[in-house]
Write a protein that holds these residues in place. Structure first.
Motif, mmCIF file in Angstrom:
data_model
loop_
_atom_site.group_PDB
_atom_site.id
_atom_site.type_symbol
_atom_site.label_atom_id
_atom_site.label_comp_id
_atom_site.label_asym_id
_atom_site.label_seq_id
_atom_site.Cartn_x
_atom_site.Cartn_y
_atom_site.Cartn_z
ATOM 1 N N GLY A 244 0.611 -1.398 -0.072
ATOM 2 C CA GLY A 244 0.182 -0.039 0.101
ATOM 3 C C GLY A 244 0.889 1.342 -0.049
ATOM 4 O O GLY A 244 0.204 2.623 -0.044
ATOM 5 N N ARG A 245 2.076 0.995 0.318
ATOM 6 C CA ARG A 245 3.027 2.195 0.007
ATOM 7 C C ARG A 245 3.680 1.917 -0.959
ATOM 8 O O ARG A 245 5.054 3.132 -0.346
ATOM 9 C CB ARG A 245 3.721 2.240 1.479
ATOM 10 C CG ARG A 245 2.940 2.307 3.000
ATOM 11 C CD ARG A 245 3.953 2.554 4.382
ATOM 12 N NE ARG A 245 4.570 1.070 4.707
ATOM 13 C CZ ARG A 245 4.468 0.645 5.606
ATOM 14 N NH1 ARG A 245 3.030 1.233 6.216
ATOM 15 N NH2 ARG A 245 5.055 -0.522 5.246
ATOM 16 N N GLU A 250 7.934 -0.458 -7.491
ATOM 17 C CA GLU A 250 8.205 -1.038 -6.705
ATOM 18 C C GLU A 250 7.489 -2.273 -6.519
ATOM 19 O O GLU A 250 8.815 -3.293 -6.263
ATOM 20 C CB GLU A 250 8.269 0.055 -5.343
ATOM 21 C CG GLU A 250 8.809 0.917 -5.466
ATOM 22 C CD GLU A 250 8.443 2.498 -4.717
ATOM 23 O OE1 GLU A 250 9.431 3.161 -4.303
ATOM 24 O OE2 GLU A 250 7.012 2.090 -3.794
ATOM 25 N N ARG A 251 6.300 -2.756 -6.890
ATOM 26 C CA ARG A 251 5.524 -3.470 -5.853
ATOM 27 C C ARG A 251 6.273 -4.576 -7.394
ATOM 28 O O ARG A 251 5.746 -5.945 -6.993
ATOM 29 C CB ARG A 251 3.705 -3.427 -6.361
ATOM 30 C CG ARG A 251 3.066 -3.094 -5.388
ATOM 31 C CD ARG A 251 1.907 -2.501 -4.875
ATOM 32 N NE ARG A 251 1.553 -1.492 -5.894
ATOM 33 C CZ ARG A 251 0.167 -1.945 -6.517
ATOM 34 N NH1 ARG A 251 -0.572 -2.849 -6.231
ATOM 35 N NH2 ARG A 251 -0.535 -0.862 -7.044
ATOM 36 N N LEU A 252 5.938 -4.296 -8.477
ATOM 37 C CA LEU A 252 7.123 -5.085 -9.639
ATOM 38 C C LEU A 252 7.754 -5.421 -9.248
ATOM 39 O O LEU A 252 8.075 -6.856 -9.818
ATOM 40 C CB LEU A 252 6.625 -4.804 -11.353
ATOM 41 C CG LEU A 252 5.800 -4.606 -11.639
ATOM 42 C CD1 LEU A 252 5.639 -2.834 -12.470
ATOM 43 C CD2 LEU A 252 4.982 -5.957 -12.533
ATOM 44 N N MET A 253 9.062 -4.824 -8.455
ATOM 45 C CA MET A 253 10.522 -5.060 -7.906
ATOM 46 C C MET A 253 10.598 -6.316 -6.862
ATOM 47 O O MET A 253 11.141 -7.359 -7.115
ATOM 48 C CB MET A 253 11.075 -3.603 -8.064
ATOM 49 C CG MET A 253 12.647 -3.835 -7.959
ATOM 50 S SD MET A 253 13.695 -5.505 -8.446
ATOM 51 C CE MET A 253 13.620 -3.866 -9.971
ATOM 52 N N GLY A 304 -0.309 -10.305 -0.693
ATOM 53 C CA GLY A 304 -0.921 -9.612 -0.517
ATOM 54 C C GLY A 304 -0.096 -8.267 -0.865
ATOM 55 O O GLY A 304 -0.922 -7.443 -1.302
ATOM 56 N N THR A 305 0.673 -8.056 -1.693
ATOM 57 C CA THR A 305 1.434 -7.118 -2.755
ATOM 58 C C THR A 305 0.343 -6.846 -3.176
ATOM 59 O O THR A 305 0.654 -5.226 -3.751
ATOM 60 C CB THR A 305 2.870 -7.147 -2.683
ATOM 61 O OG1 THR A 305 4.125 -7.648 -1.754
ATOM 62 C CG2 THR A 305 3.098 -6.211 -3.719
#
Length: 317
Positions: A244-245, A250-253, A304-305
């Motif tokens: 969520g932050r 960044e989530r892909l990485m 969860g990400t």
């Protein structure tokens, strides 16, 4: 699965008479399929609470743990929740059901050392901290699966505790000032996840501390299957909180490096043992189960990400 016998016959629990007229502390014990350890755990926690306050058992078991506790301790306050509810959600409900100025959290897999509560309270008073935690020791006869759970969840609280710049009291062994938690109610609506609570407390200028004598001992129990489900669900919540932050990039990485998470965590576990002058040798029998737990954690964190935490309902006692 381990079985812990209670020390001697257990008298029926009666409603306590408070010293000075009012309770000062509530100990919230979360229990999830803890029928093997519930008697010994509650016996010791009740001895520690004495006439200082009350103990609330918040149970999400499918093995009759709550019924066993009710039969052994008829006056005990028990809140029942559906199987699958996680410990932070059980702590949340216990916190919301209490009114005392101090609230402690633990689980029915723990047995506190004698003087546990007084050590926590003494450290809280001497430091002025918002929360104080204590060590978590492994019982001497844990199964390989339970030893794996210990390494993943509690090795950072193995004694002797090293000196660190930022103290992080464990959720399974901590005492909080209710006044310090005021204004954070929305933060624990989805469960009392201590890392998030501690981060906000620090942002508000509060301090956290550890009491080296306020130890509890992890007794294990519950089985590897339950531990895998719990680690997956805990990791999914952790991934959702971090995701969520993050930006999409960044989530892909984070997802790309997810396969490396088990190796990173094993390295951290080994380093934690080394800081305490201990090697991995005595823990080698735990490695197969630990590998499975780490894989469950990695999968849960990635889920969860992207998808957020699993939806959960509320049940009122």
């Amino acid at each position: 699965m381990n079985r812990v016998d209670a020390p001697g016959p257990q008298p029926a629990l009666t409603h306590p008479t408070w010293q000075a007229g009012s309770p000062t502390v509530t100990v919230v014990v979360a229990s999830i399929d803890a029928s093997d350890t519930i008697t010994a755990s509650l016996t010791r926690f009740l001895e520690e609470v004495g006439m200082q306050g009350e103990l609330i058992l918040v149970d999400a078991s499918g093995d009759g743990t709550a019924d066993q506790a009710k039969a052994l301790f008829p006056g005990l306050r028990i809140l029942r929740r559906p199987p699958g509810t996680l410990a932070p959600e059980l702590w949340r409900d216990g916190l919301n059901a209490s009114e005392t100025p101090l609230v402690a959290f633990s689980t029915a897999q723990m047995i506190p050392a004698r003087g546990w509560l007084e050590s926590l309270r003494g450290r809280l008073e001497s430091t002025g901290a918002a929360a104080v935690g204590g060590p978590i020791d492994p019982a001497s006869r844990l199964s390989p699966a339970d030893r794996a759970v210990y390494l993943l969840r509690y090795v950072n609280y193995l004694r002797p505790l090293p000196k660190v710049e930022q103290v992080e009291p464990p959720g399974d062994n901590a005492l909080y000032r209710r006044a310090s938690l005021e204004g954070l109610e929305a933060l624990w609506e989805a469960g009392f996840w201590e890392v998030e609570i501690h981060r906000r407390l620090r942002e508000r200028g509060a301090s956290l501390a550890m009491a080296s004598d306020a130890s509890v001992e992890f007794q294990g129990g519950g089985g590897l299957g339950l531990a895998l489900r719990q680690r997956r669900d805990h990791a999914r919540h952790y991934g959702a909180a971090r995701g969520g932050r993050m930006t999409r990039a960044e989530r892909l990485m984070r997802s790309v490096v997810a396969p490396l998470v088990p190796a990173i965590l094993i390295r951290r576990i080994t380093a934690a043992l080394a800081k305490r002058g201990r090697g991995i040798g005595p823990w080698l029998t735990a490695l197969p189960s630990l590998s499975l737990l780490l894989a469950a954690w990695s999968a849960g964190e990635t889920t969860g990400t992207w998808l957020g935490p699993p939806a959960r309902g509320r049940t009122v006692a």
